[in-house]
Motif scaffolding. Structure first.
Motif, PDB file in Angstrom:
ATOM      1  N   ALA A 298      -6.307   1.221  -0.609  1.00 43.24           N
ATOM      2  CA  ALA A 298      -6.486   2.381   0.280  1.00 43.24           C
ATOM      3  C   ALA A 298      -7.127   1.959   1.603  1.00 43.24           C
ATOM      4  CB  ALA A 298      -7.342   3.437  -0.411  1.00 43.24           C
ATOM      5  N   LEU A 299      -8.097   1.061   1.523  1.00 39.52           N
ATOM      6  CA  LEU A 299      -8.742   0.560   2.745  1.00 39.52           C
ATOM      7  C   LEU A 299      -7.730  -0.185   3.617  1.00 39.52           C
ATOM      8  CD1 LEU A 299     -12.092  -0.683   1.171  1.00 39.52           C
ATOM      9  CD2 LEU A 299     -11.901   1.077   2.936  1.00 39.52           C
ATOM     10  N   MET A 300      -6.881  -0.971   2.975  1.00 36.07           N
ATOM     11  CA  MET A 300      -5.847  -1.697   3.718  1.00 36.07           C
ATOM     12  C   MET A 300      -4.875  -0.734   4.393  1.00 36.07           C
ATOM     13  SD  MET A 300      -2.831  -4.171   2.262  1.00 36.07           S
ATOM     14  CE  MET A 300      -1.857  -2.707   1.834  1.00 36.07           C
ATOM     15  N   GLU A 307     -13.182  -4.141   5.546  1.00 34.19           N
ATOM     16  CA  GLU A 307     -13.731  -3.495   4.347  1.00 34.19           C
ATOM     17  C   GLU A 307     -12.870  -3.789   3.120  1.00 34.19           C
ATOM     18  OE1 GLU A 307     -15.038   0.640   4.806  1.00 34.19           O
ATOM     19  OE2 GLU A 307     -14.858   0.355   6.973  1.00 34.19           O
ATOM     20  N   ALA A 308     -11.559  -3.866   3.319  1.00 33.04           N
ATOM     21  CA  ALA A 308     -10.643  -4.171   2.210  1.00 33.04           C
ATOM     22  C   ALA A 308     -10.926  -5.563   1.665  1.00 33.04           C
ATOM     23  CB  ALA A 308      -9.196  -4.078   2.681  1.00 33.04           C
ATOM     24  N   ASN A 309     -11.153  -6.524   2.552  1.00 33.21           N
ATOM     25  CA  ASN A 309     -11.480  -7.890   2.118  1.00 33.21           C
ATOM     26  C   ASN A 309     -12.814  -7.943   1.389  1.00 33.21           C
ATOM     27  OD1 ASN A 309      -9.276  -9.614   2.879  1.00 33.21           O
ATOM     28  ND2 ASN A 309      -9.819  -9.268   5.021  1.00 33.21           N
ATOM     29  N   LYS A 318      -5.088 -11.280  -6.754  1.00 28.81           N
ATOM     30  CA  LYS A 318      -4.333 -12.193  -5.888  1.00 28.81           C
ATOM     31  C   LYS A 318      -3.203 -11.477  -5.151  1.00 28.81           C
ATOM     32  CE  LYS A 318      -5.264 -16.424  -8.483  1.00 28.81           C
ATOM     33  NZ  LYS A 318      -4.681 -17.532  -9.275  1.00 28.81           N
ATOM     34  N   ASP A 319      -2.548 -10.530  -5.831  1.00 32.75           N
ATOM     35  CA  ASP A 319      -1.452  -9.785  -5.193  1.00 32.75           C
ATOM     36  C   ASP A 319      -1.967  -8.965  -4.013  1.00 32.75           C
ATOM     37  OD1 ASP A 319       0.399 -10.797  -6.945  1.00 32.75           O
ATOM     38  OD2 ASP A 319       0.264  -9.116  -8.341  1.00 32.75           O
ATOM     39  N   LEU A 320      -3.134  -8.328  -4.209  1.00 34.73           N
ATOM     40  CA  LEU A 320      -3.727  -7.551  -3.124  1.00 34.73           C
ATOM     41  C   LEU A 320      -4.126  -8.443  -1.945  1.00 34.73           C
ATOM     42  CD1 LEU A 320      -5.987  -4.888  -4.880  1.00 34.73           C
ATOM     43  CD2 LEU A 320      -4.096  -4.441  -3.330  1.00 34.73           C
ATOM     44  N   LYS A 321      -4.628  -9.610  -2.255  1.00 34.28           N
ATOM     45  CA  LYS A 321      -5.020 -10.552  -1.211  1.00 34.28           C
ATOM     46  C   LYS A 321      -3.802 -10.931  -0.356  1.00 34.28           C
ATOM     47  CE  LYS A 321      -7.521 -14.869  -0.468  1.00 34.28           C
ATOM     48  NZ  LYS A 321      -8.213 -16.011  -1.114  1.00 34.28           N
ATOM     49  N   ALA A 322      -2.674 -11.162  -1.043  1.00 31.51           N
ATOM     50  CA  ALA A 322      -1.440 -11.512  -0.338  1.00 31.51           C
ATOM     51  C   ALA A 322      -0.950 -10.338   0.508  1.00 31.51           C
ATOM     52  CB  ALA A 322      -0.369 -11.927  -1.339  1.00 31.51           C
ATOM     53  N   LYS A 323      -1.092  -9.124  -0.008  1.00 25.49           N
ATOM     54  CA  LYS A 323      -0.655  -7.929   0.724  1.00 25.49           C
ATOM     55  C   LYS A 323      -1.499  -7.718   1.984  1.00 25.49           C
ATOM     56  CE  LYS A 323       1.422  -5.279  -3.042  1.00 25.49           C
ATOM     57  NZ  LYS A 323       1.368  -4.070  -3.879  1.00 25.49           N
ATOM     58  N   ILE A 324      -2.798  -7.952   1.856  1.00 28.80           N
ATOM     59  CA  ILE A 324      -3.679  -7.791   3.016  1.00 28.80           C
ATOM     60  C   ILE A 324      -3.303  -8.802   4.103  1.00 28.80           C
ATOM     61  CG2 ILE A 324      -6.061  -8.050   3.833  1.00 28.80           C
ATOM     62  CD1 ILE A 324      -6.973  -6.957   1.107  1.00 28.80           C
ATOM     63  N   THR A 325      -3.014 -10.025   3.686  1.00 28.94           N
ATOM     64  CA  THR A 325      -2.592 -11.056   4.642  1.00 28.94           C
ATOM     65  C   THR A 325      -1.301 -10.648   5.344  1.00 28.94           C
ATOM     66  OG1 THR A 325      -3.615 -12.786   3.283  1.00 28.94           O
ATOM     67  CG2 THR A 325      -1.969 -13.487   4.887  1.00 28.94           C
ATOM     68  N   GLN A 326      -0.343 -10.136   4.552  1.00 23.73           N
ATOM     69  CA  GLN A 326       0.935  -9.699   5.120  1.00 23.73           C
ATOM     70  C   GLN A 326       0.738  -8.486   6.031  1.00 23.73           C
ATOM     71  OE1 GLN A 326       3.834  -8.346   2.256  1.00 23.73           O
ATOM     72  NE2 GLN A 326       5.561  -8.634   3.670  1.00 23.73           N
ATOM     73  N   TYR A 327      -0.145  -7.576   5.630  1.00 24.84           N
ATOM     74  CA  TYR A 327      -0.442  -6.370   6.416  1.00 24.84           C
ATOM     75  C   TYR A 327      -0.977  -6.765   7.796  1.00 24.84           C
ATOM     76  CZ  TYR A 327      -2.322  -1.709   7.505  1.00 24.84           C
ATOM     77  OH  TYR A 327      -2.588  -0.505   8.094  1.00 24.84           O
ATOM     78  N   GLU A 328      -1.922  -7.710   7.798  1.00 29.04           N
ATOM     79  CA  GLU A 328      -2.496  -8.164   9.067  1.00 29.04           C
ATOM     80  C   GLU A 328      -1.434  -8.802   9.957  1.00 29.04           C
ATOM     81  OE1 GLU A 328      -6.917  -9.590   8.917  1.00 29.04           O
ATOM     82  OE2 GLU A 328      -5.923 -10.369   7.130  1.00 29.04           O
ATOM     83  N   GLU A 364       8.734  -2.090  10.805  1.00 24.62           N
ATOM     84  CA  GLU A 364       7.958  -0.947  10.300  1.00 24.62           C
ATOM     85  C   GLU A 364       8.303  -0.638   8.849  1.00 24.62           C
ATOM     86  OE1 GLU A 364       6.953   1.785  14.228  1.00 24.62           O
ATOM     87  OE2 GLU A 364       8.916   1.977  13.278  1.00 24.62           O
ATOM     88  N   LYS A 365       9.580  -0.830   8.507  1.00 21.88           N
ATOM     89  CA  LYS A 365      10.002  -0.609   7.120  1.00 21.88           C
ATOM     90  C   LYS A 365       9.273  -1.579   6.193  1.00 21.88           C
ATOM     91  CE  LYS A 365      14.635   1.262   8.042  1.00 21.88           C
ATOM     92  NZ  LYS A 365      16.086   1.003   7.922  1.00 21.88           N
ATOM     93  N   GLN A 366       9.199  -2.841   6.613  1.00 26.49           N
ATOM     94  CA  GLN A 366       8.466  -3.836   5.820  1.00 26.49           C
ATOM     95  C   GLN A 366       6.975  -3.495   5.743  1.00 26.49           C
ATOM     96  OE1 GLN A 366       9.238  -8.027   6.869  1.00 26.49           O
ATOM     97  NE2 GLN A 366      11.016  -7.323   8.056  1.00 26.49           N
ATOM     98  N   PHE A 367       6.440  -3.055   6.873  1.00 25.66           N
ATOM     99  CA  PHE A 367       5.014  -2.708   6.974  1.00 25.66           C
ATOM    100  C   PHE A 367       4.661  -1.549   6.048  1.00 25.66           C
ATOM    101  CE2 PHE A 367       1.488  -0.461   9.106  1.00 25.66           C
ATOM    102  CZ  PHE A 367       0.559  -1.496   9.167  1.00 25.66           C
ATOM    103  N   ASN A 368       5.501  -0.512   6.063  1.00 25.57           N
ATOM    104  CA  ASN A 368       5.240   0.671   5.247  1.00 25.57           C
ATOM    105  C   ASN A 368       5.483   0.424   3.754  1.00 25.57           C
ATOM    106  OD1 ASN A 368       4.550   2.259   7.485  1.00 25.57           O
ATOM    107  ND2 ASN A 368       6.711   2.755   7.880  1.00 25.57           N
ATOM    108  N   ALA A 369       6.281  -0.599   3.460  1.00 27.93           N
ATOM    109  CA  ALA A 369       6.603  -0.900   2.064  1.00 27.93           C
ATOM    110  C   ALA A 369       5.521  -1.719   1.352  1.00 27.93           C
ATOM    111  CB  ALA A 369       7.928  -1.649   1.995  1.00 27.93           C
ATOM    112  N   ILE A 370       4.570  -2.217   2.115  1.00 26.57           N
ATOM    113  CA  ILE A 370       3.498  -3.025   1.507  1.00 26.57           C
ATOM    114  C   ILE A 370       2.645  -2.177   0.562  1.00 26.57           C
ATOM    115  CG2 ILE A 370       1.430  -4.439   1.949  1.00 26.57           C
ATOM    116  CD1 ILE A 370       2.583  -5.093   4.670  1.00 26.57           C
TER     117      ILE A 370
END
Length: 370
Positions: A298-300, A307-309, A318-328, A364-370
């Motif tokens: 939710a923070l991401m 805050e998410a980190n 680990k999956d969330l960590k990868a998603k945060i990296t991709q989100y950034e 944006e499609k990739q971004f919203n799909a994270i």
């Protein structure tokens, strides 16, 4: 699946810093405990308990003293240590959950606690008596004589109570009959007659074991008897919400929340509805590992990457960590596209604006799909 890692242990039977399935670890510690008992030796082995899905979080850390006769195996050792610790309500829940995880798939033979009579005399070295002073030897011999008299008294007492054999036998018969009745009720419940089992649990709910309580709770949940379910856990609706959430039944959680709302159910339902901003506003929630993962996500999604980190440290997903990296990464790229589109518009380059806008939409499609 639980795993055990020994970090300090001077015995080649168990390799250090190697993951061992919990059941195998219990089996090996039982063999070694017996070995050191027979050799009248003691050796310490430091260890920690983890879940195979979670590489870095230790569920329990301790030291097993082989040959000490404190416990016959690792399971009994951990269980006894946990029972000795004074805990608050949340810690008690965690303890029950950990014991349930340890018992999952563990053969019954390893769950039996042993009773050692006169344990304080087991390591007595008789040969040392001859080296004692005369008065010390006399004291020991006198004590032995008293023990002999005590044994005679015990025999006399046994003779006296033989007359009560019929009464004792009758009590044992009643006990066996009660156990057979209980087994019959469980058998009917397993065959689909849940009402019989529910009636039994309802009549004996003040004396239920933790396992029986769980079975009763699941039956009440299945029949949507939420009022009785909450009453079973002293009106702790938040705890019931957590129980339902762990089962992954969001519809059951909605139905329960309607009559028995709690911060826990509110939090989980907001996550299911993707209302991340509202979720982050909910306070005083029983923060399980699963909810920590929800909060991290939710923070991401609300752009609070720092805050998410920070929250990620509480669940190590680990999956969330990868998603945060991709989100950034994608967030930065989208910002660059917006700037490029603005420059192209200012330069009145319509074709370039169109091409950049198309790429931005795909991004944006990739971004919203994270």
């Amino acid at each position: 699946m639980l795993q055990v890692v020994f970090t300090e242990f001077n015995d080649n039977s168990i390799k250090k810093f190697e993951r061992i399935d919990f059941v195998e670890a219990v089996k090996q510690t039982m063999i070694l405990e017996q070995k050191y008992r027979e050799e009248k030796k003691m050796i310490s082995g430091s260890f920690y308990l983890i879940e195979s899905e979670n590489d870095s979080t230790a569920l329990y850390t301790g030291t097993f003293k082989f040959g000490s006769r404190y416990a016959p195996n690792l399971y009994i050792h951990i269980k006894k240590k946990l029972e000795e610790i004074k805990m608050n309500r949340q810690q008690q829940r965690d303890r029950i959950e950990l014991i349930a995880k340890m018992e999952d798939g563990l053969p019954e033979i390893y769950k039996k606690e042993e009773v050692i009579e006169n344990a304080h005399l087991l390591n007595l070295n008789v040969s040392r008596i001859s080296r004692l002073k005369k008065w010390q030897r006399r004291s020991i011999y006198a004590l032995t004589g008293l023990l002999g008299l005590g044994l005679i008294g015990t025999i006399f007492y046994m003779v006296m109570i033989v007359a009560q054999y019929d009464v004792a036998y009758s009590k044992e018969q009643n006990k066996v009959a009660a156990q057979n009745k209980q087994l019959d009720i469980y058998e009917q419940g397993l065959l689909g007659k849940h009402d019989v089992l529910l009636d039994y649990f309802k009549a004996t709910k003040t004396n239920l074991s933790d396992e029986e309580k769980k079975i009763y709770a699941n039956l009440l949940l299945k029949d949507k008897k939420y009022k009785e379910l909450v009453s079973l856990y002293n009106n702790d609706s938040g705890y019931i919400a957590t129980m339902i959430s762990k089962q992954g039944d969001i519809n059951a959680l909605r139905a329960f929340h309607k009559d028995f709302p709690s911060n826990e159910s509110t939090f989980d339902l907001l996550y299911a509805d993707k209302k991340y901003k509202e979720l982050l506003a909910v306070k005083d929630v029983d923060m399980t590992v699963k909810r920590s993962e929800m909060k991290t996500y939710a923070l991401m999604k609300t752009g609070k990457i720092e805050e998410a980190n920070a929250e990620l440290a509480n669940n190590n997903n680990k999956d969330l960590k990868a998603k945060i990296t991709q989100y950034e990464k994608l967030s930065k790229e989208l910002k660059e596209f917006n700037e490029a589109i603005k420059v192209a518009k200012d330069s009145k380059k319509a074709k370039e604006v169109k091409a950049l806008s198309k790429k931005k939409t795909d991004l944006e499609k990739q971004f919203n799909a994270i």
